[in-house]
Design a protein around this motif. Structure first.
Motif, PDB file in Angstrom:
ATOM      1  N   TYR A 164      10.053  -2.295  -0.168  1.00 23.62           N
ATOM      2  CA  TYR A 164       9.657  -3.392  -1.050  1.00 23.62           C
ATOM      3  C   TYR A 164       8.564  -4.222  -0.393  1.00 23.62           C
ATOM      4  O   TYR A 164       8.613  -4.513   0.810  1.00 23.62           O
ATOM      5  CB  TYR A 164      10.870  -4.270  -1.381  1.00 23.62           C
ATOM      6  N   CYS A 165       7.566  -4.583  -1.202  1.00 28.29           N
ATOM      7  CA  CYS A 165       6.486  -5.443  -0.719  1.00 28.29           C
ATOM      8  C   CYS A 165       6.097  -6.353  -1.876  1.00 28.29           C
ATOM      9  O   CYS A 165       6.825  -6.457  -2.859  1.00 28.29           O
ATOM     10  CB  CYS A 165       5.292  -4.604  -0.249  1.00 28.29           C
ATOM     11  N   LEU A 166       4.962  -7.046  -1.774  1.00 24.89           N
ATOM     12  CA  LEU A 166       4.487  -7.859  -2.892  1.00 24.89           C
ATOM     13  C   LEU A 166       3.319  -7.159  -3.566  1.00 24.89           C
ATOM     14  O   LEU A 166       2.624  -6.362  -2.932  1.00 24.89           O
ATOM     15  CB  LEU A 166       4.026  -9.230  -2.395  1.00 24.89           C
ATOM     16  N   LYS A 167       3.099  -7.466  -4.832  1.00 22.43           N
ATOM     17  CA  LYS A 167       1.850  -7.062  -5.473  1.00 22.43           C
ATOM     18  C   LYS A 167       0.763  -7.910  -4.817  1.00 22.43           C
ATOM     19  O   LYS A 167       0.839  -9.134  -4.824  1.00 22.43           O
ATOM     20  CB  LYS A 167       1.932  -7.338  -6.968  1.00 22.43           C
ATOM     21  N   PRO A 168      -0.234  -7.268  -4.184  1.00 22.93           N
ATOM     22  CA  PRO A 168      -1.178  -8.055  -3.377  1.00 22.93           C
ATOM     23  C   PRO A 168      -2.156  -8.865  -4.236  1.00 22.93           C
ATOM     24  O   PRO A 168      -2.253  -8.666  -5.443  1.00 22.93           O
ATOM     25  CB  PRO A 168      -1.912  -6.990  -2.568  1.00 22.93           C
ATOM     26  N   GLY A 210      13.931   1.753   2.218  1.00 23.97           N
ATOM     27  CA  GLY A 210      14.527   0.859   1.224  1.00 23.97           C
ATOM     28  C   GLY A 210      14.500  -0.605   1.632  1.00 23.97           C
ATOM     29  O   GLY A 210      14.841  -1.471   0.829  1.00 23.97           O
ATOM     30  N   ASP A 211      14.071  -0.884   2.867  1.00 25.08           N
ATOM     31  CA  ASP A 211      13.976  -2.285   3.315  1.00 25.08           C
ATOM     32  C   ASP A 211      12.763  -2.969   2.678  1.00 25.08           C
ATOM     33  O   ASP A 211      11.891  -2.331   2.105  1.00 25.08           O
ATOM     34  CB  ASP A 211      13.824  -2.350   4.841  1.00 25.08           C
ATOM     35  N   SER A 212      12.712  -4.291   2.875  1.00 24.83           N
ATOM     36  CA  SER A 212      11.611  -5.106   2.365  1.00 24.83           C
ATOM     37  C   SER A 212      10.793  -5.637   3.535  1.00 24.83           C
ATOM     38  O   SER A 212      11.346  -5.968   4.582  1.00 24.83           O
ATOM     39  CB  SER A 212      12.184  -6.274   1.561  1.00 24.83           C
TER      40      SER A 212
END
Ligand code: DHB
Ligand code: FE
Length: 266
Positions: free
Chosen positions: A172-176, A100-102
């Motif tokens: 959580y991450c970014l849309k690459p 659940g971390d980013s």
């Protein structure tokens, strides 16, 4: 005494190189410019710039070797997850994070936050694999990995997650973003000689490992990216193309991305 495998492989390499030179009537000048090219790639290589690997990748060698090594993995939905090349930007010792971390450390980059989640299973039994580690990394929206970019904090957009007993993961991450491989050196000159572009489709890298299972080195690709059919280093496979789905009314993320990993035991 040379090992039999070494003897065989080097013998074959020398034979093919000689055949290549003979077939193409390579001249001293052409050979010398190749030597200079190799030397320059070597001199330019550092911790954060693996020029030799870039050159091999443009030639399709890393993708070919990946395919040869991991024959069992395929696009079939009942096969182990397909593999893809490691590429030159993996770093060891990425931060160990909790579910659940980013992995986003630099917060000005949160415009395309994605909630990625799924389950890691044994491809034969379908059973969840607890204690599997997902090592994840991708570029910032400016197209640079953290170690290429003085503006990004150390280990930005990298992290390691370990599944619980249920085999599930989420983070959580970014849309690459699509971006060019570094093309201001010998690798770039090689691309120009071949009339090719340096772009890679937007992707997220993974190494999934678990005790008793073969590690999966892979990447997933954004289906909407124009370079999915035209990757400068030939890593895209159908089953690795994914859909980032818009989330409505979610405070933490704009997209969600479900993706499961299927592992093969040793
Ligand atoms: C290469 C691979 C990558 O994943 C990347 O981001 C850049 C370059 C490569 O194979 O050269
Ligand atoms: Fe990459």
């Amino acid at each position: 005494k040379a090992a039999p495998r070494t003897r065989k492989v080097l013998g074959s390499l020398i034979q093919h190189l000689h055949d290549f030179a003979r077939e193409n009537e390579i001249t001293v000048d052409e050979w010398m410019s190749a030597v200079e090219f190799i030397n320059e790639a070597g001199q330019m290589s550092t911790d954060v710039r693996n020029e030799g690997q870039l050159v091999c990748d443009i030639l399709g060698l890393e993708s070919l070797v990946d395919e040869i090594t991991y024959k069992l993995a395929s696009d079939a939905s009942d096969a182990p997850t397909a593999t893809a090349i490691l590429g030159p930007f993996w770093r060891k010792d990425a931060p160990k994070l909790s579910m659940g971390d980013s992995i986003i450390i630099k917060s000005s980059q949160d415009e395309e936050v994605t909630h990625m989640y799924g389950i890691v299973t044994d491809f034969k039994t379908g059973k969840p694999i607890g204690g599997a580690e997902l090592d994840v990394w991708h570029t910032a929206p400016n197209g640079m990995y953290e170690q290429q970019d003085p503006e990004q904090p150390d280990f930005n957009l990298r992290g390691r997650f370990t599944t619980g007993k249920d085999g599930k993961y989420d983070f959580y991450c970014l849309k690459p973003t699509a971006y060019p491989i570094p093309d201001d050196g010998p690798a770039g000159r090689l691309l120009k000689m071949l009339d090719r572009h340096p772009m890679r489709p937007a992707h997220i890298h993974f190494i999934v490992s678990a005790p008793g299972y073969k590690p999966i080195v892979t990447q997933i690709f954004d289906r909407t990216d124009q370079y999915c059919g035209n990757d400068s280093v030939f890593a895209v496979k159908d089953s690795l193309i994914v859909d980032f789905m818009p989330l409505k009314d979610d405070k933490k993320a704009k997209f969600e991305l479900p993706y499961d990993f299927r592992m093969a035991s040793f």
